[in-house]
Design an enzyme around this catalytic site. Structure first.
Site, PDB file in Angstrom:
ATOM      1  N   HIS A 140      41.608  24.034  40.103  1.00  0.00           N
ATOM      2  CA  HIS A 140      41.075  24.799  38.973  1.00  0.00           C
ATOM      3  C   HIS A 140      39.852  24.133  38.337  1.00  0.00           C
ATOM      4  CE1 HIS A 140      41.429  27.618  35.555  1.00  0.00           C
ATOM      5  NE2 HIS A 140      41.035  26.599  34.823  1.00  0.00           N
ATOM      6  N   ASN A 180      28.628  33.395  40.173  1.00  0.00           N
ATOM      7  CA  ASN A 180      28.212  33.126  38.801  1.00  0.00           C
ATOM      8  C   ASN A 180      28.951  31.875  38.382  1.00  0.00           C
ATOM      9  OD1 ASN A 180      26.829  35.592  38.681  1.00  0.00           O
ATOM     10  ND2 ASN A 180      28.628  36.672  37.944  1.00  0.00           N
ATOM     11  N   HIS A 191      37.986  29.219  36.954  1.00  0.00           N
ATOM     12  CA  HIS A 191      38.343  28.734  38.300  1.00  0.00           C
ATOM     13  C   HIS A 191      37.161  28.930  39.266  1.00  0.00           C
ATOM     14  CE1 HIS A 191      41.786  27.814  41.079  1.00  0.00           C
ATOM     15  NE2 HIS A 191      40.809  28.114  41.925  1.00  0.00           N
ATOM     16  N   HIS A 193      34.994  30.188  41.831  1.00  0.00           N
ATOM     17  CA  HIS A 193      35.098  31.381  42.676  1.00  0.00           C
ATOM     18  C   HIS A 193      33.769  32.116  42.697  1.00  0.00           C
ATOM     19  CE1 HIS A 193      35.350  33.314  38.741  1.00  0.00           C
ATOM     20  NE2 HIS A 193      35.177  34.472  39.320  1.00  0.00           N
ATOM     21  N   GLN A 195      32.011  36.130  44.185  1.00  0.00           N
ATOM     22  CA  GLN A 195      32.364  37.537  44.380  1.00  0.00           C
ATOM     23  C   GLN A 195      31.558  38.116  45.528  1.00  0.00           C
ATOM     24  OE1 GLN A 195      32.864  39.946  40.683  1.00  0.00           O
ATOM     25  NE2 GLN A 195      31.896  38.199  39.697  1.00  0.00           N
TER      26      GLN A 195
HETATM   27 ZN   LIG Z   1      42.676  28.334  38.239  1.00  0.00          ZN
END
Ligand SMILES: [Zn+2]
Length: 366
Positions: A140, A180, A191, A193, A195
């Site tokens: 995370h 982003n 977290h 990530h 898209q």
């Molecule tokens: Zn997370």
């Protein structure tokens, strides 16, 4: 286009409780990925619309159903962390390497349907396509720049595989992988990530590039992007870093205070066209670029947008795959806002010269 998982990569396709796809990508040996999503979920929210701006020719997506989406939840409620200790997230497994799933609140979803009003001024249609979330790591608190080269390569392979699959869906015209990073950019989940949007139209910036490429071809008989990359490599003043197969430079007319474009030397239309030497070199260069961005303003992570430009359907001959990475931060305590000139007129005023930006990015201590 063929699916291109070129290094030993295991791919496991599963289904979440509401029918959305969840796909695990694992480096090396296959890992059992059979955890079941036990959440009681309503069907995902759909129902967006695309409309063509009759004055500019740019498509706009109207997605009012997304207002209810998860917004900056506390870390213990993160939907992108693995499911552990009795808490169920979007990813049922108790660990993962890279996981991709269909967005629960997609701006675009579903099969294409006929446009309405095609002979009038008000052209619209369903917001067809697909939106996916790409989780780069189960950690995370990490960021992309913290990944090792092996994991960055796995993300590249996942992007490539998704590009091949999504481009093959009916009605999809352009596949856009992006990240982003940072609350300043408007990220709603901390977290790490990215898209992917599979658009039913060619995006406005890409449409302008395609028009420029066609003009350049008509005037010179050559590829705009081949000429642009060759000119930047020959000049060198704006080059930030270069490898054997890729060069990163600040564009001549950069819009953002710190903006870098990363091109493969051998032009390809999209990620599926990269060969093994290009794929093998990408992680080292990209990770170094991100780490240089993070060192620009002292302590703390630099907010950024990282955007893969890929050729839309029918434009594969002219448009060149490249990555555009930029930050909205112009000084340690100052953000660049898109105010009247930029938002009102799409005319950018940049407070940093591209040559100074390139020099700073080259000289920043890692
Ligand atoms: Zn997370």
């Amino acid at each position: 286009m063929a699916g291109t998982l070129t290094q030993p990569t295991a791919k496991t396709v599963t289904t979440l409780a509401d029918g959305r796809q969840l796909i695990y990508y694992d480096s090396g040996e296959a890992v059992p990925r059979d955890a079941v999503d036990r959440r009681p979920l309503d069907p995902p929210a759909h129902g967006s619309e695309v409309r063509l701006d009759p004055a500019t020719g740019a498509w706009v997506t109207v997605a009012a159903h997304r207002q209810a989406r998860t917004y900056q939840p506390p870390a213990e409620e993160c939907p992108l962390c693995p499911s552990r200790d009795g808490r169920h997230s979007e990813i049922p497994a108790d660990d993962y390497q890279v996981a991709v799933f269909e967005n629960r609140f997609p701006s675009l979803a579903g099969p294409p349907a006929a446009l309405e009003g095609v002979d009038g001024l008000r052209v619209s249609g369903p917001g067809a396509g697909r939106c996916e979330v790409v989780c780069f790591t189960a950690d995370h608190d990490a960021s992309f720049a913290d990944l090792d080269e092996r994991r960055a390569r796995l993300v590249l392979d996942a992007w490539t595989d998704r590009t091949a699959e999504l481009a093959a869906l009916p009605g999809v015209r352009q596949v856009y992988c992006f990240e982003n990073r940072g609350a300043e950019i408007g990220v709603t989940l901390a977290h790490p990530h990215g898209q992917i949007y599979a658009f039913p139209f060619t995006t406005p910036r890409t449409a302008r590039m395609a028009a420029r490429a066609a003009e350049h071809r008509a005037a010179t008989g050559r590829s705009l992007f081949d000429d642009l990359l060759a000119a930047e490599r020959a000049d060198g003043a704006r080059v930030v870093l270069a490898g054997e197969h890729w060069t990163a430079f600040v564009p001549f007319a950069a819009r953002w205070p710190y903006e870098v474009h990363l091109y493969p030397h051998r032009r390809v239309a999209d990620l599926t066209g990269l060969d093994e030497p290009q794929r093998a070199e990408f992680p080292r260069l990209y990770l170094e670029l991100l780490r240089r961005f993070d060192r620009l303003f002292g302590a703390g992570r630099t907010p950024y947008i990282s955007a893969w430009h890929q050729a839309p359907a029918g434009q594969e001959d002219e448009l060149a795959l490249h990555l555009e990475l930029f930050t909205i931060r112009r000084a340690a305590d100052k953000l660049k806002f898109l105010a009247g000139v930029e938002s009102g007129m799409d005319a950018f005023v940049n407070d940093v010269t591209p040559e100074d930006a390139a020099r700073r990015l080259r000289e920043v201590a890692l």
